[in-house]
Design a protein around this motif. Structure first.
Motif, PDB file in Angstrom:
ATOM      1  N   MET A 235       5.729   2.253  -1.854  1.00  0.00           N
ATOM      2  CA  MET A 235       6.711   1.105  -2.737  1.00  0.00           C
ATOM      3  C   MET A 235       6.195  -0.257  -1.258  1.00  0.00           C
ATOM      4  N   ALA A 236       5.636   0.001   0.284  1.00  0.00           N
ATOM      5  CA  ALA A 236       5.552  -0.866   0.290  1.00  0.00           C
ATOM      6  C   ALA A 236       4.502  -1.662   0.388  1.00  0.00           C
ATOM      7  N   ALA A 237       3.500  -0.613  -0.273  1.00  0.00           N
ATOM      8  CA  ALA A 237       1.976  -1.534  -0.078  1.00  0.00           C
ATOM      9  C   ALA A 237       2.063  -2.058  -1.409  1.00  0.00           C
ATOM     10  N   ARG A 238       3.209  -1.680  -3.003  1.00  0.00           N
ATOM     11  CA  ARG A 238       3.073  -2.137  -3.494  1.00  0.00           C
ATOM     12  C   ARG A 238       3.391  -3.584  -3.287  1.00  0.00           C
ATOM     13  N   GLY A 239       4.648  -3.714  -2.268  1.00  0.00           N
ATOM     14  CA  GLY A 239       5.052  -5.127  -1.655  1.00  0.00           C
ATOM     15  C   GLY A 239       4.486  -6.434  -1.679  1.00  0.00           C
ATOM     16  N   ILE A 240       3.774  -5.712  -0.649  1.00  0.00           N
ATOM     17  CA  ILE A 240       2.291  -6.094  -0.048  1.00  0.00           C
ATOM     18  C   ILE A 240       1.419  -6.811  -0.533  1.00  0.00           C
ATOM     19  N   SER A 241       1.092  -5.879  -1.563  1.00  0.00           N
ATOM     20  CA  SER A 241      -0.123  -6.691  -2.475  1.00  0.00           C
ATOM     21  C   SER A 241       0.200  -7.265  -3.680  1.00  0.00           C
ATOM     22  N   HIS A 242       1.582  -7.243  -4.078  1.00  0.00           N
ATOM     23  CA  HIS A 242       2.221  -8.846  -5.027  1.00  0.00           C
ATOM     24  C   HIS A 242       2.417 -10.522  -3.893  1.00  0.00           C
ATOM     25  N   LEU A 243       1.558 -10.372  -2.527  1.00  0.00           N
ATOM     26  CA  LEU A 243       1.599 -11.314  -1.591  1.00  0.00           C
ATOM     27  C   LEU A 243       0.388 -12.242  -2.729  1.00  0.00           C
ATOM     28  N   PRO A 244       0.391 -13.158  -2.313  1.00  0.00           N
ATOM     29  CA  PRO A 244      -0.312 -14.449  -3.287  1.00  0.00           C
ATOM     30  C   PRO A 244      -2.101 -14.388  -2.575  1.00  0.00           C
ATOM     31  N   ASP A 245      -2.262 -13.631  -1.522  1.00  0.00           N
ATOM     32  CA  ASP A 245      -3.964 -12.936  -0.871  1.00  0.00           C
ATOM     33  C   ASP A 245      -3.449 -11.220  -0.897  1.00  0.00           C
ATOM     34  N   GLY A 246      -2.616 -11.228  -1.664  1.00  0.00           N
ATOM     35  CA  GLY A 246      -2.888  -9.948  -1.450  1.00  0.00           C
ATOM     36  C   GLY A 246      -3.245  -8.441   0.073  1.00  0.00           C
ATOM     37  N   GLY A 247      -2.568  -9.625   1.072  1.00  0.00           N
ATOM     38  CA  GLY A 247      -2.185  -9.001   2.261  1.00  0.00           C
ATOM     39  C   GLY A 247      -2.908  -9.535   2.960  1.00  0.00           C
ATOM     40  N   ALA A 248      -4.002  -9.590   3.028  1.00  0.00           N
ATOM     41  CA  ALA A 248      -5.358  -9.687   3.608  1.00  0.00           C
ATOM     42  C   ALA A 248      -4.557 -10.953   4.917  1.00  0.00           C
ATOM     43  N   ARG A 249      -3.933 -11.935   4.689  1.00  0.00           N
ATOM     44  CA  ARG A 249      -3.890 -12.189   5.699  1.00  0.00           C
ATOM     45  C   ARG A 249      -2.764 -11.652   7.250  1.00  0.00           C
ATOM     46  N   LEU A 250      -1.914 -11.025   6.694  1.00  0.00           N
ATOM     47  CA  LEU A 250      -1.289 -10.187   7.127  1.00  0.00           C
ATOM     48  C   LEU A 250      -1.994  -8.980   7.766  1.00  0.00           C
ATOM     49  N   ASN A 251      -2.820  -8.415   7.279  1.00  0.00           N
ATOM     50  CA  ASN A 251      -3.750  -7.711   7.467  1.00  0.00           C
ATOM     51  C   ASN A 251      -4.662  -7.831   8.909  1.00  0.00           C
ATOM     52  N   GLN A 252      -5.223  -8.933   8.363  1.00  0.00           N
ATOM     53  CA  GLN A 252      -5.837  -9.192   9.995  1.00  0.00           C
ATOM     54  C   GLN A 252      -4.899  -9.876  10.787  1.00  0.00           C
ATOM     55  N   ARG A 253      -3.565 -10.225  10.468  1.00  0.00           N
ATOM     56  CA  ARG A 253      -2.777 -10.741  12.196  1.00  0.00           C
ATOM     57  C   ARG A 253      -2.605  -9.235  12.818  1.00  0.00           C
ATOM     58  N   LEU A 254      -2.736  -8.375  12.118  1.00  0.00           N
ATOM     59  CA  LEU A 254      -2.235  -6.900  12.594  1.00  0.00           C
ATOM     60  C   LEU A 254      -3.165  -6.337  13.506  1.00  0.00           C
ATOM     61  N   VAL A 255      -4.771  -6.488  12.524  1.00  0.00           N
ATOM     62  CA  VAL A 255      -5.942  -5.769  13.685  1.00  0.00           C
ATOM     63  C   VAL A 255      -5.862  -7.053  14.909  1.00  0.00           C
ATOM     64  N   ASP A 256      -5.600  -8.799  14.757  1.00  0.00           N
ATOM     65  CA  ASP A 256      -6.024  -9.785  15.778  1.00  0.00           C
ATOM     66  C   ASP A 256      -4.750  -8.767  16.684  1.00  0.00           C
ATOM     67  N   LEU A 257      -3.398  -8.982  16.835  1.00  0.00           N
ATOM     68  CA  LEU A 257      -2.967  -8.240  17.057  1.00  0.00           C
ATOM     69  C   LEU A 257      -2.691  -6.480  17.981  1.00  0.00           C
ATOM     70  N   SER A 258      -2.975  -6.272  17.514  1.00  0.00           N
ATOM     71  CA  SER A 258      -3.223  -4.498  18.059  1.00  0.00           C
ATOM     72  C   SER A 258      -4.554  -4.565  18.373  1.00  0.00           C
ATOM     73  N   LEU A 259      -5.753  -4.887  18.700  1.00  0.00           N
ATOM     74  CA  LEU A 259      -6.631  -4.232  18.444  1.00  0.00           C
ATOM     75  C   LEU A 259      -8.324  -5.365  19.584  1.00  0.00           C
ATOM     76  N   PRO A 260      -8.797  -4.765  21.124  1.00  0.00           N
ATOM     77  CA  PRO A 260      -9.065  -5.696  21.376  1.00  0.00           C
ATOM     78  C   PRO A 260     -10.132  -6.889  20.533  1.00  0.00           C
ATOM     79  N   MET A 261     -10.860  -7.027  20.489  1.00  0.00           N
ATOM     80  CA  MET A 261     -11.802  -8.768  20.094  1.00  0.00           C
ATOM     81  C   MET A 261     -12.670  -7.840  19.531  1.00  0.00           C
ATOM     82  N   SER A 262     -13.523  -6.606  20.789  1.00  0.00           N
ATOM     83  CA  SER A 262     -14.611  -6.226  20.473  1.00  0.00           C
ATOM     84  C   SER A 262     -14.756  -5.218  18.660  1.00  0.00           C
ATOM     85  N   THR A 263     -13.943  -4.731  19.416  1.00  0.00           N
ATOM     86  CA  THR A 263     -13.126  -3.221  18.344  1.00  0.00           C
ATOM     87  C   THR A 263     -12.925  -3.789  16.925  1.00  0.00           C
TER      88      THR A 263
END
Length: 238
Positions: free
Chosen positions: A113-141
């Motif tokens: 259900m959550a994935a369906r909601g995110i998929s309906h965002l204008p960019d398909g959730g790409a910006r949210l996904n990248q934000r989570l990656v940037d916040l949670s991981l070191p720059m190298s990984t």
């Protein structure tokens, strides 16, 4: 000669998430192969199925000689457990990280259900996904995990397929050593002791200062786990 290593990535990512581990293992003269699962990385556009994912691991192990230490994170961990239960002749040992909660229908249904909601965002959730990656991981990984692209469109298929998995039953059929590895703050740790107990030769490793993406948050420590597993397995090999 040491066993080869086959590495299986998590959902939405690709084989590039293992670049650090592949580089270290290769530098040490070991054979390491990171694969792409259906629908991910170089295989984007394919439909993800569990049989296809297990087949990808099977093909990967065949590529490196037919028997290996198999390492998987999250979706890759669940897939690696299922593969080892189906193809025990291919697996000398298993490192299953970030996959210590059964994918029960109640959980996967909520995630779908959550994935369906995110998929309906204008960019398909790409910006949210990248934000989570940037916040949670070191720059190298973070760069490694994003190098193969993010397969945001696979979530529906993946969640449908993993809901049919029974990892505790599968672990009970795996007779080789199994390392259950979790970050201390991993939200998938909930049943880690049940997972370890289910495996005839299971052991638990909890990595401090790491969350779900333990191999990306603590790449050096995780790679040391893989090397220590190889050392133990090499001593057992005839």
């Amino acid at each position: 000669m040491s066993l080869p290593v086959v590495l299986v990535h998590g959902v939405r990512t690709s084989r590039t998430m293992w670049r650090y581990q592949v580089a270290v293992l290769t530098e040490l003269g070991l054979t390491a192969l990171a694969i792409d699962l259906p629908g991910h990385g170089a295989r984007r556009g394919e439909v993800f199925t569990l049989d296809g994912a297990i087949g990808a691991v099977t093909d990967g192990v065949d590529t490196v000689g037919g028997r290996a230490l198999v390492v998987g994170l999250s979706l890759g961990g669940y897939t690696a457990i299922a593969h080892a239960a189906r193809h025990p002749e291919q697996v000398a040992g298993l490192v299953a990280a970030g996959c210590s909660t059964r994918p029960l229908a109640l959980l996967t249904g909520s995630w779908r259900m959550a994935a369906r909601g995110i998929s309906h965002l204008p960019d398909g959730g790409a910006r949210l996904n990248q934000r989570l990656v940037d916040l949670s991981l070191p720059m190298s990984t973070a760069a490694d995990v994003g190098a193969g692209g993010f397969a945001l469109e696979v979530m529906e298929d993946v969640l449908r397929e993993v809901s049919g998995l029974h990892p505790l039953d599968d672990l009970a059929r795996i007779e080789v050593p199994v390392w259950i590895v979790n970050g201390r703050y991993d939200h998938f740790r909930g049943e880690e002791h049940r997972f370890v107990a289910a495996a005839p030769d299971g052991r638990l490793l909890v990595v401090p200062r790491a969350t779900h993406l333990v191999s990306l948050m603590r790449p050096e420590r995780f790679t040391r786990v893989v090397l220590e597993a190889l050392d133990e397995l090499d001593e057992r090999e005839p």
